[in-house]
Every structure is written in C-alpha cells, then in structure tokens.
Design an enzyme around this catalytic site. Structure first.
Site, short mmCIF file in Angstrom:
data_model
loop_
_atom_site.label_atom_id
_atom_site.label_comp_id
_atom_site.label_asym_id
_atom_site.label_seq_id
_atom_site.Cartn_x
_atom_site.Cartn_y
_atom_site.Cartn_z
N HIS A 144 -4.93 54.17 38.38
CA HIS A 144 -5.49 53.62 37.14
C HIS A 144 -4.38 52.88 36.40
O HIS A 144 -3.26 53.39 36.27
CB HIS A 144 -6.03 54.79 36.30
N ASN A 194 -5.30 47.98 30.20
CA ASN A 194 -6.19 49.06 30.61
C ASN A 194 -7.64 48.59 30.45
O ASN A 194 -8.12 48.40 29.33
CB ASN A 194 -5.92 50.29 29.73
N CYS A 237 -12.23 56.08 32.13
CA CYS A 237 -11.41 55.37 33.13
C CYS A 237 -11.54 55.99 34.52
O CYS A 237 -11.15 55.36 35.50
CB CYS A 237 -9.95 55.35 32.71
N1 ACO Z 1 3.89 48.13 18.34
C1 ACO Z 1 4.96 48.66 17.76
N2 ACO Z 1 5.08 49.96 17.47
C2 ACO Z 1 4.08 50.77 17.81
C3 ACO Z 1 2.91 50.28 18.44
C4 ACO Z 1 2.83 48.90 18.70
N3 ACO Z 1 1.78 48.34 19.29
N4 ACO Z 1 2.08 51.31 18.66
C5 ACO Z 1 2.68 52.41 18.20
N5 ACO Z 1 3.88 52.08 17.68
C6 ACO Z 1 4.87 52.98 17.07
C7 ACO Z 1 4.25 54.25 16.59
O1 ACO Z 1 3.69 54.05 15.30
C8 ACO Z 1 5.43 55.18 16.57
O2 ACO Z 1 6.15 54.95 15.39
P1 ACO Z 1 6.72 56.21 14.55
O3 ACO Z 1 7.66 56.91 15.51
O4 ACO Z 1 7.38 55.55 13.40
O5 ACO Z 1 5.51 57.04 14.24
C9 ACO Z 1 6.29 54.67 17.72
O6 ACO Z 1 5.83 53.37 18.04
C10 ACO Z 1 6.24 55.52 18.97
O7 ACO Z 1 4.94 55.95 19.19
P2 ACO Z 1 4.58 56.87 20.42
O8 ACO Z 1 3.14 57.25 20.33
O9 ACO Z 1 5.60 57.95 20.58
O10 ACO Z 1 4.81 55.86 21.64
P3 ACO Z 1 4.71 56.22 23.15
O11 ACO Z 1 6.00 55.96 23.80
O12 ACO Z 1 4.01 57.53 23.40
O13 ACO Z 1 3.69 55.09 23.66
C11 ACO Z 1 1.38 54.77 24.20
C12 ACO Z 1 2.39 54.99 23.09
C13 ACO Z 1 1.71 53.48 24.89
C14 ACO Z 1 0.00 54.70 23.58
C15 ACO Z 1 1.44 55.93 25.21
O14 ACO Z 1 1.40 57.15 24.53
C16 ACO Z 1 0.35 55.90 26.23
O15 ACO Z 1 0.28 55.01 27.07
N6 ACO Z 1 -0.54 56.91 26.22
C17 ACO Z 1 -1.59 57.02 27.21
C18 ACO Z 1 -2.72 56.10 26.88
C19 ACO Z 1 -3.70 56.04 28.00
O16 ACO Z 1 -3.31 55.97 29.16
N7 ACO Z 1 -5.01 56.07 27.76
C20 ACO Z 1 -5.89 56.05 28.88
C21 ACO Z 1 -7.20 56.42 28.59
S1 ACO Z 1 -8.07 55.11 27.86
C22 ACO Z 1 -9.72 55.38 28.19
O17 ACO Z 1 -10.12 56.35 28.81
C23 ACO Z 1 -10.67 54.34 27.69
#
Ligand code: ACO
Length: 330
Positions: A257, A287, A117
């Site tokens: 980003h 993204n 990214c």
């Molecule tokens: N729908 C419903 N529930 C979900 C989903 C979904 N799509 N995805 C995950 N959950 C659940 C998980 O299983 C977890 O359940 P559990 O507590 O029973 O295990 C719960 O939701 C919370 O999960 P978290 O990982 O704590 O959620 P978080 O608030 O951290 O959000 C997210 C997750 C959106 C992925 C966040 O961590 C994020 O944005 N991370 C950064 C990602 C990013 O920016 N990547 C960029 C690089 S990409 C590249 O370079 C190509």
C-alpha cells in the site's frame, strides 16, 4: 471426498488517474507546509485530483474498460463486480451497481466493499472465493477512491497525503500452480477512531451543525496509524508467506500500500528486499486508499516488471483499522 478448488488469478488489468495534478508547491500556497517536509516525511511529490464532474464510478469505469480490454472480454461476460471504496458516489445505489449499468454488464452481481485502504485485497479474497468454489467464472475487482472529496484542504495534517485514482483487475481461472496462493485479512476495530469520518452515517446524520463542525472530513491520528501500519505490514506479510508455504526469499515483486515511503521502507528492510523488487509510486499518486495497491500492481505490469510465474506479495492497511495481504503467482 474433498472437492478440488479451481486456481484463480488475474487475467486482465487497467488503471485510471484523473488528469489534474496537485503538486507539493501547489499545497504550499494552500496551507502552511513545504515540499521538503512532505517529501522527507511521506515520499509524496504530487497527486492526481478528480475533476468536479468526476465521481468514484467514473474513475472506476475508465479502469474497468482497460481491464476488460486487456482480458479480451466484453462487459456482458462479467459475472460479478466488486468495488472497494470508502468514497462511493452515493450511499444507495452502490458504486458497483452504478458501474454495472455504465459498463452494460447486464445481470452481473454487484456490490461495494468497505475496508478503506485494505479494500482491494479484501475484494480479491472475496471474488476469488466465489470463483474457486464455482459460483462464478469471473469477476471485476476494482479499488477506487476519490479521497479529495472527503479531505479538508485547510488541514495540513491530512491534505498533503491523499490523491484520487482507480485500479481494476479481472479474476478468472488460471493454470494449475498459478494465481492466488494465500490471503491474510484482519481488523482491529478498537482502533476505529484513529481514522474516521464522524458524521454522515446513522450515528450522526448530516446536519448544518455537522457541516459547520467539519465532521464530514477524514480525521486521522497519523502517528498511531503509522505505528499500526509498520506492525501489521510485518506480521501480515509473515503470515501470508507461511500460509503459501513460501519464504521472503521467494518474493519477486513486493506491492505494498502506497501511504508513506517510510512505512514501505521499514517493510522492505524486514523482508531484506532490494529496491528493484518493490513497487513504489507514492511519489506520483500519494495515498489513493483502495486504489493504491491496484495502481501499483497495474503500473508494474504495464512497465513489464512482472513475468509469468513471478511470486508477488501485496499488503495493505487502512481505516477500520484493517489489513490485507496476498501471495499471487502471476
Ligand atoms: N507540513 C508541515 N508540517 C506538518 C505537516 C505538513 N503537511 N503535517 C504535520 N506537520 C507538523 C505537525 O503539526 C507536527 O508539528 P508539532 O511537532 O509542532 O506538533 C510535526 O509536523 C510532526 O508531526 P508528526 O505527526 O510527528 O509527523 P510524522 O513524522 O508522524 O508524519 C504522517 C506524519 C506523515 C501523517 C505520518 O504519521 C503517517 O504517514 N502516518 C500514517 C498515515 C497513513 O498511512 N494512513 C493510511 C491510512 S489512510 C486511509 O485508510 C484512507
């Protein structure tokens, strides 16, 4: 005697997103998720997905044509083409070479750049260096990715986050006092396993087993990447402003980003930025990896949100792990 470097800036812009839209409610039918979770955790409402016949070079081509048109240039005039992507059409030839041929940019140097990214900002820094020192007069820099091709649509942790698209800019010499003022690029290779595709390279070549084990899909440790993102968005922004001799009060438009609205909001808070000074389109495109910053930049320019002399700050982070930031006077 110290040689005077040429000021380099953006002289043309274009973008392209595929026609097909995948909404949160479409995803509700594919995995156990819901619109409320996706919107509140990420800010994403929909994303564009490439048609089966579209590869990354096709998205890049459409964006490039618009950028050439806006710069009033012909493809034959291009000196250099850099395509930042992690989803090349193929390993060899590079997507940049495929694009060079499609555009008819005969003789232009062409190569791909892999910084996930952050790739677009890495590409800007690379191309502007070539132009500054006089090796080339112009360059086409594109961030293009087709993440849908490496996304597991059975994995709710990742499939809601990504979309496809391309953003293109033409770089060239600009009047004194304008153009790129500073760059801050960096990497933390120790975090590579937080965001990776395990198979398909020289370490683990494609086999029946790797396909069965789903090792050609993008894996991400979302929580850890989130922490890294919040940290480096802050530190890279501060460093790139210092290098430009500017303060946060000088920013007219912040172009981050577009990965997650919460990451963007935390950066805005740190910079004390009101919403009108920040470009946000993660709700429409999700993204799009290397395409994310140029899609935001080009959209802001098309909407008339950027005027001559404005100070823009672009900052991104991604797999590698990597980050890249730049201050640009439009
Ligand atoms: N729908 C419903 N529930 C979900 C989903 C979904 N799509 N995805 C995950 N959950 C659940 C998980 O299983 C977890 O359940 P559990 O507590 O029973 O295990 C719960 O939701 C919370 O999960 P978290 O990982 O704590 O959620 P978080 O608030 O951290 O959000 C997210 C997750 C959106 C992925 C966040 O961590 C994020 O944005 N991370 C950064 C990602 C990013 O920016 N990547 C960029 C690089 S990409 C590249 O370079 C190509």
């Amino acid at each position: 005697m110290k040689q005077q470097l040429r000021p380099v800036g953006i002289i043309g812009t274009g973008k392209y997103v595929p026609e097909k839209i995948l909404t949160n409610s479409d995803l509700e039918k594919m995995v156990e998720t819901n619109d409320e979770w996706i919107v509140s955790r990420t800010g994403i409402r929909e994303r564009h997905i490439a048609a089966p016949h579209e590869a990354t070079s096709d998205l890049a081509y459409e964006a490039a044509l618009k950028a050439l048109d806006s710069a009033g240039m012909r493809a034959e005039d291009l000196d250099l083409i850099i395509v930042a992507t992690v989803t090349p059409d193929s390993t060899v030839p590079s997507t940049a070479c495929i694009l060079q041929d499609k555009l008819g940019a005969k003789g232009a140097a062409a190569f791909d750049l892999s910084a996930a990214c952050s790739g677009f900002v890495y590409g800007l820094a690379t191309a502007s260096g070539f132009i500054q020192n006089g090796m080339y007069n112009n360059a086409l820099v594109i961030g293009a990715d087709t993440l849908s091709r490496i996304t597991d649509y059975n994995d709710r942790n990742t499939c809601v986050l990504f979309g496809d698209g391309a953003g293109a800019v033409i770089l060239g010499e600009v009047p004194e006092g304008r153009g790129f003022q500073s760059f801050d690029l960096g990497a933390e290779g120790s975090g590579g396993s937080l965001l990776n595709i395990e198979a398909g390279g020289s370490r683990l070549p494609a086999s029946h087993q790797t396909i069965e084990d789903k090792k050609h899909f993008l894996y991400m440790n979302g929580r850890e990447v989130f922490k890294f993102a919040v940290r480096v968005m802050g530190t890279a922004t501060e460093r790139v402003l210092t290098k430009a001799g500017l303060g946060k009060e000088n920013i007219d438009l912040f172009v981050p980003h577009q990965a997650n609205i919460r990451i963007i909001q935390s950066a805005m808070q740190r910079l004390d930025l009101p919403p009108e000074k920040c470009v946000i389109n993660v709700d429409k495109y999700a993204n799009t990896s290397a395409a994310s910053i140029p899609l935001a930049l080009v959209e802001a320019a098309e909407e008339g949100r950027v005027k001559e002399g404005d100070t823009l700050l672009m900052v991104g982070f991604g797999g590698g792990l990597t980050w890249g930031a730049s201050v640009l006077i439009w």
